[in-house]
Write an enzyme that holds these catalytic residues in place. Structure first.
Site, mmCIF file in Angstrom:
data_model
loop_
_atom_site.group_PDB
_atom_site.id
_atom_site.type_symbol
_atom_site.label_atom_id
_atom_site.label_comp_id
_atom_site.label_asym_id
_atom_site.label_seq_id
_atom_site.Cartn_x
_atom_site.Cartn_y
_atom_site.Cartn_z
ATOM 1 N N ARG A 122 0.805 -1.233 0.000
ATOM 2 C CA ARG A 122 0.000 0.000 0.000
ATOM 3 C C ARG A 122 0.836 1.280 0.000
ATOM 4 O O ARG A 122 0.383 2.337 0.416
ATOM 5 C CB ARG A 122 -0.975 0.031 1.178
ATOM 6 C CG ARG A 122 -1.977 -1.101 1.147
ATOM 7 C CD ARG A 122 -3.149 -0.836 2.045
ATOM 8 N NE ARG A 122 -4.045 -1.978 2.032
ATOM 9 C CZ ARG A 122 -3.930 -3.017 2.861
ATOM 10 N NH1 ARG A 122 -2.978 -3.032 3.767
ATOM 11 N NH2 ARG A 122 -4.777 -4.019 2.772
ATOM 12 N N LYS A 144 2.468 11.536 -11.294
ATOM 13 C CA LYS A 144 1.594 10.657 -12.090
ATOM 14 C C LYS A 144 2.368 9.374 -12.370
ATOM 15 O O LYS A 144 3.488 9.422 -12.897
ATOM 16 C CB LYS A 144 1.216 11.313 -13.413
ATOM 17 C CG LYS A 144 0.017 12.213 -13.327
ATOM 18 C CD LYS A 144 -0.460 12.584 -14.718
ATOM 19 C CE LYS A 144 -1.615 13.556 -14.643
ATOM 20 N NZ LYS A 144 -2.026 14.023 -15.990
ATOM 21 N N GLU A 186 7.950 18.132 -24.940
ATOM 22 C CA GLU A 186 7.320 18.468 -23.653
ATOM 23 C C GLU A 186 7.823 19.815 -23.131
ATOM 24 O O GLU A 186 7.099 20.531 -22.440
ATOM 25 C CB GLU A 186 7.550 17.366 -22.607
ATOM 26 C CG GLU A 186 6.973 15.988 -22.973
ATOM 27 C CD GLU A 186 5.446 15.860 -22.803
ATOM 28 O OE1 GLU A 186 4.734 16.875 -22.676
ATOM 29 O OE2 GLU A 186 4.966 14.692 -22.820
ATOM 30 N N LYS A 228 6.191 23.234 -14.212
ATOM 31 C CA LYS A 228 5.349 22.072 -13.907
ATOM 32 C C LYS A 228 5.073 22.007 -12.400
ATOM 33 O O LYS A 228 3.939 21.747 -11.984
ATOM 34 C CB LYS A 228 6.001 20.776 -14.404
ATOM 35 C CG LYS A 228 5.120 19.579 -14.072
ATOM 36 C CD LYS A 228 5.314 18.370 -14.930
ATOM 37 C CE LYS A 228 4.293 17.312 -14.503
ATOM 38 N NZ LYS A 228 4.451 16.035 -15.158
ATOM 39 N N GLU A 238 -5.296 16.813 -10.739
ATOM 40 C CA GLU A 238 -5.904 17.199 -12.025
ATOM 41 C C GLU A 238 -7.415 17.413 -11.945
ATOM 42 O O GLU A 238 -8.182 16.832 -12.697
ATOM 43 C CB GLU A 238 -5.570 16.145 -13.097
ATOM 44 C CG GLU A 238 -5.690 16.709 -14.496
ATOM 45 C CD GLU A 238 -5.111 15.785 -15.562
ATOM 46 O OE1 GLU A 238 -3.941 15.406 -15.464
ATOM 47 O OE2 GLU A 238 -5.872 15.459 -16.477
ATOM 48 N N ARG A 242 -4.146 21.455 -13.814
ATOM 49 C CA ARG A 242 -3.160 20.445 -14.238
ATOM 50 C C ARG A 242 -3.509 19.859 -15.607
ATOM 51 O O ARG A 242 -2.628 19.405 -16.335
ATOM 52 C CB ARG A 242 -3.036 19.336 -13.189
ATOM 53 C CG ARG A 242 -1.914 18.378 -13.549
ATOM 54 C CD ARG A 242 -1.486 17.458 -12.435
ATOM 55 N NE ARG A 242 -0.395 16.627 -12.896
ATOM 56 C CZ ARG A 242 0.379 15.888 -12.126
ATOM 57 N NH1 ARG A 242 0.185 15.881 -10.826
ATOM 58 N NH2 ARG A 242 1.350 15.146 -12.635
ATOM 59 N N ASN A 246 -1.880 18.502 -20.398
ATOM 60 C CA ASN A 246 -2.256 17.520 -21.418
ATOM 61 C C ASN A 246 -2.476 18.172 -22.782
ATOM 62 O O ASN A 246 -3.038 17.536 -23.677
ATOM 63 C CB ASN A 246 -3.526 16.783 -20.996
ATOM 64 C CG ASN A 246 -3.275 15.920 -19.793
ATOM 65 O OD1 ASN A 246 -2.245 15.261 -19.710
ATOM 66 N ND2 ASN A 246 -4.180 15.936 -18.838
ATOM 67 N N HIS A 249 -2.143 16.198 -25.884
ATOM 68 C CA HIS A 249 -2.003 14.793 -25.504
ATOM 69 C C HIS A 249 -3.209 13.933 -25.846
ATOM 70 O O HIS A 249 -3.079 12.714 -25.943
ATOM 71 C CB HIS A 249 -1.671 14.679 -24.013
ATOM 72 C CG HIS A 249 -0.230 14.994 -23.704
ATOM 73 N ND1 HIS A 249 0.353 16.192 -24.043
ATOM 74 C CD2 HIS A 249 0.752 14.266 -23.115
ATOM 75 C CE1 HIS A 249 1.626 16.189 -23.661
ATOM 76 N NE2 HIS A 249 1.891 15.029 -23.096
ATOM 77 N N HIS A 253 -1.889 10.611 -27.353
ATOM 78 C CA HIS A 253 -2.111 9.288 -26.752
ATOM 79 C C HIS A 253 -2.839 8.365 -27.728
ATOM 80 O O HIS A 253 -2.518 7.178 -27.828
ATOM 81 C CB HIS A 253 -2.904 9.423 -25.450
ATOM 82 C CG HIS A 253 -2.080 9.989 -24.325
ATOM 83 N ND1 HIS A 253 -2.626 10.412 -23.137
ATOM 84 C CD2 HIS A 253 -0.742 10.191 -24.213
ATOM 85 C CE1 HIS A 253 -1.662 10.859 -22.343
ATOM 86 N NE2 HIS A 253 -0.519 10.731 -22.969
ATOM 87 N N HIS A 266 6.797 8.746 -27.762
ATOM 88 C CA HIS A 266 5.788 9.553 -27.067
ATOM 89 C C HIS A 266 5.944 11.039 -27.432
ATOM 90 O O HIS A 266 4.982 11.713 -27.800
ATOM 91 C CB HIS A 266 5.898 9.339 -25.560
ATOM 92 C CG HIS A 266 4.986 10.225 -24.768
ATOM 93 N ND1 HIS A 266 3.618 10.083 -24.769
ATOM 94 C CD2 HIS A 266 5.234 11.296 -23.959
ATOM 95 C CE1 HIS A 266 3.067 11.012 -23.998
ATOM 96 N NE2 HIS A 266 4.028 11.765 -23.499
#
Ligand code: NAD
Ligand code: GLY
Length: 373
Positions: A122, A144, A186, A228, A238, A242, A246, A249, A253, A266
């Site tokens: 955990r 993330k 990026e 960032k 997010e 945030r 993206n 993206h 993606h 990517h």
């Protein structure tokens, strides 16, 4: 001699951690000794990086149980079965709750290791030691973590912050130029959504950046991480701003998934996505055409693609985009630009507009805003 050039702090409601940016940091034993709190360490990395750095890190932590797990770290291997390999290694080497995972690699290693750290018992400590430009400016910062699932990119994951991020610029010396350029996508993205002056600076400094001039490169990495960190601090999970990160993206993606995570890196998919999202912003938000042109010029200067691959089926692209994590109440949301450095969230973009956008990329739809919008 190790040289720390910059230090930043990321402060979220429940965590605070440093980002160190410098030279020869991996060879600095006191840094490792300060960062590792328990007696067990699992270094997760790839073969090449293990050969270069594992012994060095291990000898800096002579008092710890130190295990190294070598992974295949291509985008196609970023799935649950790979994370299970990390769990298996941790279990077999009897790692306890006070262990620390070290993610030494690009975004793939960082995302998988961070996710394993979030889940094992955990949650155990982990350090991000990014070794690609893309991971140094983006993937290692902000917590993330996760993996791809079926046709959906990063569908399974967790927000889970590292204990620290150690950015050693010297690790980039072995990075192939194509991957270095991919990281630049990026850098350009964060400038576009958050800092118009930084975009201007990138336009002026792209040549020395591509030559990897260390002081210029360090400044670009520092500015990207600082921007960032500022956004993540405002919105760790997010719920709002945030999502700006993206930008481009949703397209990227889907492109990665559609091309089987094989053809485009990517960052290359992000570059095409940035171009599409910028053009869409011109169509929907009156973003000036000059911004579209400057974006295309900067991406091309960075040796990044700006066109949809001709093999991409537009209908399939739309269908794959529907699995995007920004879909809310069944509505596709796009990050758009009102101006350079000023992002916003747009909703309800009709499929007809998106088809026109894709056709613009194929050269059938020339730059002017058509009367139907
Ligand atoms: P990557 O991890 O696949 O690394 C690119 C290639 O470089 C790989 O072949 C790797 O083995 C190799 N490599 C890594 N370091 C090297 C070095 N120093 N020298 C030589 N080769 C090296 O790709 P990436 O571009 O670093 O990261 C992309 C991934 O990051 C994607 O999966 C993307 O989804 C993810 N990402 C995550 C976030 C986040 O916030 N978590 C943000 C952006 C991207
Ligand atoms: N790369 C997107 C984010 O960290 O939110």
């Amino acid at each position: 001699m190790p040289k720390q050039l910059y230090r930043l702090e990321v402060k979220t409601p429940r965590h605070q951690y440093p980002i160190y940016i410098g030279e020869q940091l991996i060879h600095h034993a006191p840094l490792w000794q300060a960062l590792i709190l328990g007696q067990q360490v699992m270094l997760v990395t790839n073969q090449q990086l293990a050969e270069r750095y594992a012994q060095q890190i291990k000898s800096s932590l002579a008092d710890c149980q130190f295990d190294t797990l070598v992974m295949v770290d291509s985008e196609r291997e970023k799935h649950l079965a790979s994370v299970e390999k990390i769990f298996t290694a941790l279990y077999q080497q009897r790692h306890h709750r006070d262990t620390t995972l070290i993610a030494l690699g690009g975004g793939v290693i960082g995302d998988m290791t961070g996710f394993a750290a979030a889940c094992y018992q955990r949650g155990v400590r982990f350090l991000q030691v990014p070794t690609t430009l893309l991971a140094q400016v983006d993937a290692s910062v902000g917590g993330k973590t996760g993996v791809n699932f079926a046709q959906a990119k990063n569908l399974i994951g967790a927000f889970y912050q590292p204990q620290a991020v150690v950015i050693d610029l010297d690790t980039l010396t072995s990075l192939p130029q194509r991957h270095f350029a991919a990281g630049m996508a990026e850098v350009i993205k964060i400038a576009m959504v958050a800092d118009a002056d930084f975009f201007l600076w990138l336009e002026a400094h792209m040549a020395p950046l591509l030559q990897r001039q260390q002081t210029i490169l360090a400044e670009a990495i520092y500015r990207s991480c600082a921007l960032k960190a500022k956004i993540v601090q405002q919105d760790e999970t997010e719920q709002g701003v945030r999502a700006w990160l993206n930008f481009g993206h949703t397209f990227a993606h889907a492109l990665e998934a559609l091309t089987g995570y094989q053809t485009l890196l990517h960052g290359e998919a992000v570059a095409i996505g940035l171009m599409l999202a910028t053009k869409l912003s011109q169509m929907l938000c009156d973003l000036p055409e000059t911004v579209v042109e400057r974006t295309q010029a900067l991406l091309q200067q960075a040796n990044l693609p700006t066109q949809l691959p001709p093999t991409i089926d537009h209908q399939a692209l739309l269908a794959t985009m529907a699995m995007d994590k920004k879909v809310l109440r069944q509505r596709q949301r796009f990050i758009l630009l009102n101006a350079l450095g000023k992002a916003c969230v747009g909703e309800e973009v009709a499929a007809t507009i998106l088809h026109k956008l894709f056709n613009w990329q194929q050269g059938e739809f020339l730059c002017q805003k058509p009367p139907s919008f």
